[in-house]
Write an enzyme that holds these catalytic residues in place. Structure first.
Site, PDB file in Angstrom:
ATOM      1  N   SER A 126      41.693 -58.879 -11.465  1.00  0.00           N
ATOM      2  CA  SER A 126      41.208 -59.574 -12.824  1.00  0.00           C
ATOM      3  C   SER A 126      42.303 -59.958 -13.379  1.00  0.00           C
ATOM      4  O   SER A 126      43.428 -59.845 -13.212  1.00  0.00           O
ATOM      5  CB  SER A 126      40.560 -58.215 -13.623  1.00  0.00           C
ATOM      6  OG  SER A 126      40.705 -58.675 -14.865  1.00  0.00           O
ATOM      7  N   TYR A 151      42.617 -49.315 -17.131  1.00  0.00           N
ATOM      8  CA  TYR A 151      41.560 -49.957 -16.283  1.00  0.00           C
ATOM      9  C   TYR A 151      42.591 -51.110 -15.651  1.00  0.00           C
ATOM     10  O   TYR A 151      42.611 -51.239 -14.442  1.00  0.00           O
ATOM     11  CB  TYR A 151      40.322 -50.526 -16.859  1.00  0.00           C
ATOM     12  CG  TYR A 151      40.045 -51.974 -16.201  1.00  0.00           C
ATOM     13  CD1 TYR A 151      40.419 -53.249 -16.728  1.00  0.00           C
ATOM     14  CD2 TYR A 151      39.269 -51.639 -15.210  1.00  0.00           C
ATOM     15  CE1 TYR A 151      39.770 -54.380 -16.036  1.00  0.00           C
ATOM     16  CE2 TYR A 151      38.692 -52.755 -14.359  1.00  0.00           C
ATOM     17  CZ  TYR A 151      38.832 -54.015 -14.855  1.00  0.00           C
ATOM     18  OH  TYR A 151      38.570 -55.255 -14.122  1.00  0.00           O
ATOM     19  N   LYS A 155      44.096 -51.968 -11.595  1.00  0.00           N
ATOM     20  CA  LYS A 155      43.970 -53.323 -10.955  1.00  0.00           C
ATOM     21  C   LYS A 155      45.465 -53.775 -10.345  1.00  0.00           C
ATOM     22  O   LYS A 155      45.775 -54.122  -9.299  1.00  0.00           O
ATOM     23  CB  LYS A 155      43.571 -54.523 -11.955  1.00  0.00           C
ATOM     24  CG  LYS A 155      42.006 -54.276 -12.087  1.00  0.00           C
ATOM     25  CD  LYS A 155      41.208 -54.331 -10.963  1.00  0.00           C
ATOM     26  CE  LYS A 155      39.503 -54.208 -11.287  1.00  0.00           C
ATOM     27  NZ  LYS A 155      38.929 -53.900  -9.744  1.00  0.00           N
TER      28      LYS A 155
END
Ligand code: WQD
Length: 347
Positions: A126, A151, A155
């Site tokens: 992302s 989150y 990643k």
């Protein structure tokens, strides 16, 4: 025939990618624990493509069952790994769920690939890894900044795990795809985004408000340093994003090198503000979306949009669906969901 394993393949981006993979001639096995998706998505995929992909109800954090399942297939060319928890807000409330789920699942897959002679992996990352970039548009050389949420941190950690693993295990190749903001639904309106409960993301909240499921949209701040004060994002059509995964896979399968690691930003190169996309959605679909400006949302960055020229060139891929068509697909999907709810209530 080449078989591709798609983890999280009944999810939003996963299901659209499975459709494009099938239509490109691949055999597909979906691995999904259905924690954030529905088994009915398989029927949607089948109605679009005429093919019902193989499905394994497995949690990627379950090493033993993952290993046993991979044993069943001898023709797996590659894996596309979508399966992960992805709510920024939830990750702040429950970080260990995110570190366990998102990192353990990737480690299991990387450990099992050499054992099952699987050479290629495409990883769903992302643009959140860039934080608030210093320069716009943002390319793949932009610095990785401290994550703003667990989150986002998962990643970043997963990208580092892949980098170090490829360095140590040259028989596998990896492509890391950094998405900007995926929106829209398949033009058939047979698959689309299925947010769990109250949507975190902008477009499903807009469509649910337009459908009368929500009373009004809250616009999180209009006091940013942008032309209309609202945040700017690069909204990319989910079908264009799905096609990028096929292009990345084909690029790897055609390659001869081992130990290859590539990163690509997947966006349109067009920044749009919240108020701009809200206005465009209402115009294109001739609907009204009541909204009010409220305070900023914690963790939001001000503006980000992609320089995707590397993917355009090396993958021969471009996100070129007109915004009007994308916003129409959002609304058609919401109408499809409304019809499904009404049919269920009538039974
Ligand atoms: C977009 C803009 C909000 C909802 C996140 C993740 C990213 C990816 C996509 C997983 C922002 C504004 C939103 C609302 C609003 N997720 N907004 N009212 O935050 O850019 O990205 O989702 O891969 O990794 O970080 O997307 O759709 O939540 O927000 O005003 O009800 O819309 O402030 O400016 P975001 P988003």
């Amino acid at each position: 025939m080449s078989r591709i394993v798609v983890t999280g393949g009944t999810g939003y981006i996963g299901s659209h990618t499975v459709v494009e993979l099938i239509q490109s001639g691949f055999d597909i096995t979906i691995i999904d624990n259905l924690s954030n998706s529905e088994i009915e998505v398989l029927s949607g995929i089948e109605r679009i493509t005429g093919v019902r992909p193989d499905f394994e109800n497995i949690d990627c954090t379950d090493y033993m069952n993952l290993d046993k399942m991979l044993e069943k297939y001898t023709d797996i060319e590659g894996i596309i790994h979508f399966a992960a928890s992805k709510s920024v807000g939830e990750s702040v409330q429950n970080p260990l769920l995110y570190y366990h789920n998102n990192i353990s699942s990737l480690i299991n897959l990387l450990e099992l690939m050499p054992k099952h002679n699987i050479r290629h992996i495409v990883f769903s990352s992302s643009c959140t890894v860039y934080g608030q970039p210093d320069h716009m548009p943002v390319n793949e050389n932009a610095p990785i900044k401290p994550a703003l949420s667990p989150y986002g941190n998962t990643k970043q950690i997963c990208e580092e795990i892949i980098r170090d693993t490829i360095h140590a295990t040259p028989q596998i190749n990896a492509t890391i795809l950094r998405y900007f903001n995926p929106i829209g639904a398949h033009p058939t309106a047979l698959i689309g985004e299925l947010p769990n409960g109250i949507p975190n993301n902008l477009l499903p909240f807009i469509t649910q408000t337009a459908a009368g499921l929500r009373s009004e949209l809250r616009v999180f701040g209009n006091d940013y340093d942008t032309p209309d004060g609202s945040c700017i994002r690069d909204y990319i059509y989910v079908v264009d994003l799905a096609k990028a995964h096929v292009a990345a896979l084909q690029h790897m399968l055609a390659g001869k090198k081992n130990g290859q690691l590539d990163y690509y930003n997947l966006g349109t190169g067009r920044g749009l503000s919240v108020l701009e996309i809200l206005d465009m959605f209402q115009k294109v679909n001739d609907v009204k979306v009541p909204y009010k400006i409220v305070e900023r949302r914690e963790g939001d960055i001000e503006q980000v949009w992609a320089d995707s020229s590397k993917a355009n060139k090396e993958l021969n891929w471009k996100a070129d669906t007109p915004l009007e068509d994308i916003l129409r697909s959002c609304w058609q999907w919401e109408l499809h969901l409304k019809e499904r709810r009404e049919q269920a209530q009538a039974q």
